[in-house]
Enzyme design. Structure first.
Site, short mmCIF file in Angstrom:
data_model
loop_
_atom_site.label_atom_id
_atom_site.label_comp_id
_atom_site.label_asym_id
_atom_site.label_seq_id
_atom_site.Cartn_x
_atom_site.Cartn_y
_atom_site.Cartn_z
N GLY A 289 2.53 -6.62 1.71
CA GLY A 289 2.53 -7.98 1.19
C GLY A 289 2.20 -7.99 -0.29
O GLY A 289 2.83 -8.67 -1.08
N ALA A 290 1.17 -7.21 -0.65
CA ALA A 290 0.70 -7.15 -2.02
C ALA A 290 -0.20 -5.94 -2.17
O ALA A 290 -0.62 -5.37 -1.17
CB ALA A 290 -0.07 -8.42 -2.37
N MET A 291 -0.49 -5.55 -3.41
CA MET A 291 -1.30 -4.35 -3.63
C MET A 291 -2.26 -4.57 -4.79
O MET A 291 -1.87 -5.08 -5.83
CB MET A 291 -0.36 -3.16 -3.88
CG MET A 291 -1.06 -1.85 -4.18
SD MET A 291 -2.04 -1.24 -2.78
CE MET A 291 -3.30 -0.32 -3.69
N ASN A 293 -3.86 -2.72 -7.07
CA ASN A 293 -4.09 -1.80 -8.18
C ASN A 293 -4.98 -2.43 -9.25
O ASN A 293 -4.73 -3.56 -9.67
CB ASN A 293 -2.76 -1.43 -8.84
CG ASN A 293 -1.70 -1.07 -7.83
OD1 ASN A 293 -1.87 -0.14 -7.07
ND2 ASN A 293 -0.63 -1.86 -7.80
N GLU A 325 -6.30 -9.74 -2.94
CA GLU A 325 -6.21 -8.66 -3.92
C GLU A 325 -7.32 -8.74 -4.97
O GLU A 325 -7.83 -7.71 -5.42
CB GLU A 325 -4.83 -8.66 -4.60
CG GLU A 325 -3.63 -8.64 -3.64
CD GLU A 325 -3.72 -7.59 -2.53
OE1 GLU A 325 -4.39 -6.56 -2.74
OE2 GLU A 325 -3.14 -7.80 -1.44
ZN LIG Z 1 -5.93 -5.20 1.22
#
Ligand SMILES: [Zn+2]
Ligand SMILES: *[C@@H]1O[C@H](CO)[C@@H](O)[C@H](O)[C@H]1NC(C)=O
Ligand SMILES: *[C@@H]1O[C@H](CO)[C@@H](O)[C@H](O)[C@H]1NC(C)=O
Ligand SMILES: *[C@@H]1O[C@H](CO)[C@@H](O)[C@H](O)[C@H]1NC(C)=O
Ligand SMILES: *[C@@H]1O[C@H](CO)[C@@H](O)[C@H](O)[C@H]1NC(C)=O
Ligand SMILES: *[C@@H]1O[C@H](CO)[C@@H](O)[C@H](O)[C@H]1NC(C)=O
Ligand SMILES: *[C@@H]1O[C@H](CO)[C@@H](O)[C@H](O)[C@H]1NC(C)=O
Length: 933
Positions: A289-291, A293, A325
């Protein structure tokens, strides 16, 4: 990372590693810092060159340097002693594919314990197409009609090794210094930190971006990107949102909101976010879905962009995903799980704050209550099949990938919520702050968290009731698989007996019986006190039973106040009857979260064979009087599960359909009145209008169909449909239409700029009842490189097709006839076919559907990898048949009786099918259903 979790489908849990392959690095050398250089990133042929320099410390003398690397061409390895600048000659090096390792054999004097060395590796690679490592993604530039490319990284959990040789384990945290060299002036590059120096190299003419040395971080958080994206910043200039030109005006919502969400975490933790910027990138092709970093978060477009066409639920999703995130910048990035066994130290916290931080940002959204539906109840459902414990042992990349699931995320977050209510908010928060401050820029294990809590409790001289130690309590929840059902029954006139056992709906193995520390909270009809959620007593693993004083004059009893404990509760039928009476006469006397809990527990206890099916069906009759949508979601889940499986029977199936339609009509009428008549635009009203319109139209509630059809007609004449009814309207239009309607919606899917609208259109494409049309839809996946459906949309396509009988039929035939072409032509064909099969296996119900699916599995010539995966998935079919058998006779009886509108039933009589004639009748009906469906 925000994983898109398929709670219902993931089949196999963690498999034991019977291979001797050693996946962990030996630990004889460790990294102290990295210098990464990527040259010619995003060339026309997608190749790039890399130079990785690692300063290493030798822990024990070794002749072999072992690193991780995968599918890179290593050209040269140079090892130099740092003190004397003396080169250690390399005999040879080899990539060991199955271990994903690079082994460098050194000549004498090898690597000597206590010394440091500079390792320089030159290599080349190609931008990948599978959304891992350093990969490429594309979009269409509307002005020039040209395809534009971008290079982007996705390194969690084990994909950094696909972009540069490294010590690819989360416990190794070091500073990184990154350089990106591009060939085109129009390209922009990004990394974790703000660029430090950008210049054109006079000799090569190439464009160089140097990034400063980072704080210590693990390899999986390194991020780089090269693109032609455009950018817009938040008012405080800290957030920079990147997407392509055509979408940039959809970034207003998150640019305005993100600074607030970040600030919430800074205030909660008392620790400032350490980097000067945060980039948010919308990536067209993105597997998770999302990351998170550090400093460069990446997102699926639908989790970042909001336009005037977005649904209310999309706004919620964008907010919670970004919050997830941002939470990781502390839980995960600042303090990292020491190894993937403890992934939950990252993900459970990120999931928890999706709701508990957004609750502060958007107090009207009721996030704390939505948590109970979307996380707590989802996790209870996932975890009632055999799964791994929250803390579990993983080694191989596949095992590691496998624990990004409903246990590490949803259950982990639910257990944290239980901890929060057990300690109280203040001690919970103080403990988290101490944990973060003690381990910042380092890594942590669960013991470090328990130590922090112990320390805070010691400072405040706080003790849990019954002398329970927090460490023992939490270890019983994080180290045992599964969860308990609490059984509460009248023991004597003045006492209740409370016992626990593990709750499972299949594979009951009585020999292994984990026990938990269960904090008890309860109230009665007389007390009616739903406020206090701190345990008043504990049921410990060593207790066979806990006796609670209770007088039957006190009316009903409810345990697990506000559904804070991660367990189910069962009562004797007398108490269930009293609760049902209460709900029918005045539901508000019971806390809304307990109303949702009673529904969810009743359906699942029946599924597990612990309660007659008549109880949940009687219970939800109170929904006539339920004006809060939260319990409706639990009812929707329970009844949908039952409906899908009862389709098998000619008698119960249609009855269930009618019953479900009546329920859907009821909630649709309630929400429609609020939304359309009273113009109520509160968050939960609007999201429920969306969800329950789709449900009602699916079950062909006339009022819904009428409204949806009208909207669809006006849409065809060029007038837009309001976002929150679009899914229902497009689906209805396609279902009742032909090829033209389908094509209109397909074009919308292909061409819209709105991610919300794209998803509504995609869901609608599966609503057609025409087998030719649906088959043509599937055939698009065989267009190879030119496939107009993006890989990260396959999952929803498969799921939506499997949600109707016609879709099931068409997809099964497609699998049977087209699996060979699929392997050849489909993106990630093998995995996609496996996913189709397992989705179907969880949905087939009617005999002909099962026979057809068996025929797919049993045909000759299937490769072993496919047939073994199909066979494993087939267990879902058996389970569903078992559910059917369990529910069938009871529901037949109940539906037979319910045409007579009786007042509150006496449950004992409704459930004990005692008379011989009834049993015979049921047997006949069961046989009939098996024979003719
Ligand atoms: Zn996560
Ligand atoms: C290392 O290799 C170089 C060149 O092949 C050679 O001159 C040198 O003697 C070697 N050093 C050792 C210690 O083997
Ligand atoms: C490295 O470059 C060579 C020569 O251009 C190429 O054949 C090879 O495929 C590249 N390796 C990778 C892993 O991309
Ligand atoms: C845009 O490109 C696609 C494929 O490259 C082509 O089929 C289409 O006709 C082009 N459209 C225009 C308006 O040039
Ligand atoms: C954004 O731009 C597109 C065209 O580029 C336009 O159709 C749309 O209405 C714009 N949206 C907003 C919110 O300005
Ligand atoms: C369907 O439900 C309605 C409303 O409860 C009822 O009047 C009707 O008889 C039911 N029809 C069937 C076929 O069960
Ligand atoms: C299904 O769609 C195809 C293609 O549009 C059409 O030829 C056929 O008549 C349709 N079948 C039915 C039963 O409507």
């Amino acid at each position: 990372m925000l994983e898109i979790i398929l709670l219902a489908l993931s089949c196999c849990g963690i498999l034991a590693d019977n291979d001797e392959t050693v996946f962990r690095l030996p630990g004889d050398t460790i990294p102290l810092s990295y210098n990464l250089k990527f040259v010619d990133l995003l060339n026309d042929d997608f190749s790039y060159n890399g130079v990785t320099k690692i300063l290493i410390q030798v822990k024990s003398t070794t002749t072999v340097l072992t690193l991780n690397a995968f599918e890179l061409d290593i050209k040269n390895v140079k090892v130099v002693d740092t003190e004397l600048s003396r080169e250690i000659n390399v005999t040879n090096f080899e990539l060991i594919k199955k271990n994903e390792q690079l082994k460098v054999n050194l000549k004498e004097p090898w690597l000597i314990a206590g010394r440091q060395y500079n390792v320089e590796i030159t290599y080349n690679g190609t931008l990948r197409t599978d959304m891992t490592g350093l990969y490429r993604s594309s979009y269409k530039d509307e002005e020039s009609n040209a395809t534009r490319w971008l290079a982007i990284s996705q390194f969690e959990p084990t994909y950094a090794r696909r972009a540069f040789p490294c010590y690819d384990e989360p416990g190794f945290k070091t500073p990184f210094q990154i350089t990106i060299v591009k060939t085109k002036k129009t390209q922009i590059s990004l990394s974790n930190y703000p660029v430090y120096k950008e210049y054109q190299d006079v000799q090569t003419g190439k464009f160089v971006s140097d990034y400063p040395v980072t704080e210590p971080m693990p390899t999986y958080l390194v991020a780089i990107s090269v693109s032609e994206f455009v950018e817009k910043s938040s008012n405080d200039n800290k957030f920079h949102v990147y997407t392509h030109k055509e979408y940039i005006n959809q970034t207003d919502y998150i640019r305005e909101k993100a600074p607030k969400l970040l600030n919430l975490m800074e205030v909660f933790t008392g620790i400032s976010y350490p980097i000067d910027k945060m980039d948010l990138l919308a990536v067209p092709d993105f597997a998770a879905g999302a990351m998170e970093n550090w400093g460069l978060n990446t997102y699926q477009e639908k989790y970042l962009l909001i336009s005037e066409k977005s649904t209310e639920k999309s706004k919620e999703l964008v907010t919670t995903v970004v919050q997830h995130e941002l939470t990781h910048q502390w839980f995960g990035n600042l303090v990292t799980c020491a190894w993937w066994d403890y992934l939950w130290l990252n993900e459970a916290f990120a999931t928890f704050f999706e709701y508990f931080a957004v609750q502060v940002a958007e107090p009207e959204w009721r996030m704390e209550e939505l948590f109970v539906i979307e996380q707590h109840q989802a996790a209870l459902s996932y975890d009632q099949r055999p799964r791994h414990a929250i803390t579990s042992s993983v080694q191989s990349p596949d095992e590691i990938e496998g624990i990004f699931d409903g246990i590490s995320y949803d259950k982990g977050a639910s257990v944290l919520r239980m901890l929060k209510y057990t300690l109280g908010s203040k001690l919970f928060r103080d403990s988290l702050i101490l944990y973060l401050k003690t381990h910042k820029y380092a890594s942590a294990e669960p013991n470090n968290l328990w130590d922090a809590i112990d320390s805070v409790l010691f400072d405040t001289e706080y003790k849990l009731a019954d002398n329970v130690q927090v460490r023992d309590f939490m270890r019983s929840w994080t180290e045992n698989p599964g969860y308990p059902v609490l059984s509460v029954t009248a023991k004597t006139k003045n006492t209740l007996s409370v016992t626990q056992k593990r709750f499972l709906v299949d594979k009951k193995d009585e020999s292994v019986q984990p026990k938990w520390y269960i904090g008890l909270t309860y109230t009665t009809q007389q007390k009616n006190e739903f406020h206090d959620v701190q345990p008043v007593a504990w049921l410990k693993p060593s207790d066979d039973e806990k006796t609670i004083k209770f007088n039957s004059d006190e009316g009903w009893v409810i345990f697990n106040v506000q559904s804070t404990g991660f367990y189910r509760v069962n009562y004797d039928l007398n108490n269930w009857g009293l609760l049902i009476d209460q709900l029918r006469s005045d539901p508000k006397a019971i806390h809304v979260l307990n109303r949702a809990q009673l529904i969810d527990d009743a359906f699942n206890l029946a599924r597990g064979g612990e309660l007659p099916f008549t109880v949940p069906f009687e219970l939800i009759s109170y929904l006539d009087n339920e004006n809060d949508f939260i319990p409706w979601y639990s009812a929707y889940n329970g009844i949908s599960y039952a409906f899908d499986r009862m389709r098998r029977c000619d008698f119960v199936g249609p009855k269930m359909q009618n019953f479900t339609r009546n329920l859907a009509a009821k909630v649709y009428s309630k929400v429609n009145k609020l939304y359309e008549d009273k113009h109520d635009r509160r968050h939960l009203t609007v999201t429920s209008f969306d969800a329950f319109s789709s449900w009602a139209c699916k079950f062909e509630v006339p009022e819904c169909i009428e409204s949806a059809t009208a909207y669809f007609k006006t849409w065809q004449s060029g007038i837009d449909i309001p976002a929150d009814i679009k899914e229902a309207a497009l689906c209805t239009g396609v279902r009742n239409g032909g090829e033209r309607e389908w094509n209109d919606v397909f074009n919308l899917y292909l061409n819209t700029f709105s991610t919300s609208e794209r998803q509504a259109a995609q869901l609608a494409l599966a609503c057609s009842k025409n087998t030719t049309i649906l088959n043509n839809y599937l055939e698009i996946l065989l267009q190879g490189e030119n496939c107009t459906i993006r890989p990260n949309h396959y999952r929803l396509m498969i799921k939506s097709l499997a949600s109707t009988p016609v879709g099931i039929d068409v997809m099964t035939k497609f699998l049977k006839d087209r699996w060979q072409d699929s392997l050849k032509l489909m993106w990630n064909g093998e995995e996609t076919i496996k996913s189709m099969y397992s989705t179907l296996a969880s949905k087939v119900s009617i005999k002909s559907e099962i026979d057809q699916l068996n025929a797919v599995k049993n045909q000759t010539g299937l490769p072993l990898s496919l047939s073994s995966s199909f066979n494993a998935s087939h267990y879902e079919v058996e389970l569903n048949l078992r559910y059917f058998k369990k529910a069938h006779d009871q529901l037949h009886n109940w539906f037979g009786d319910s045409s007579i509108t009786t007042p509150a039933p006496t449950l004992s009589s409704a459930t004990s099918i005692s008379s011989i004639s009834n049993i015979i009748l049921c047997l006949i009906i069961i046989m009939t259903c098996f024979l003719f469906k």
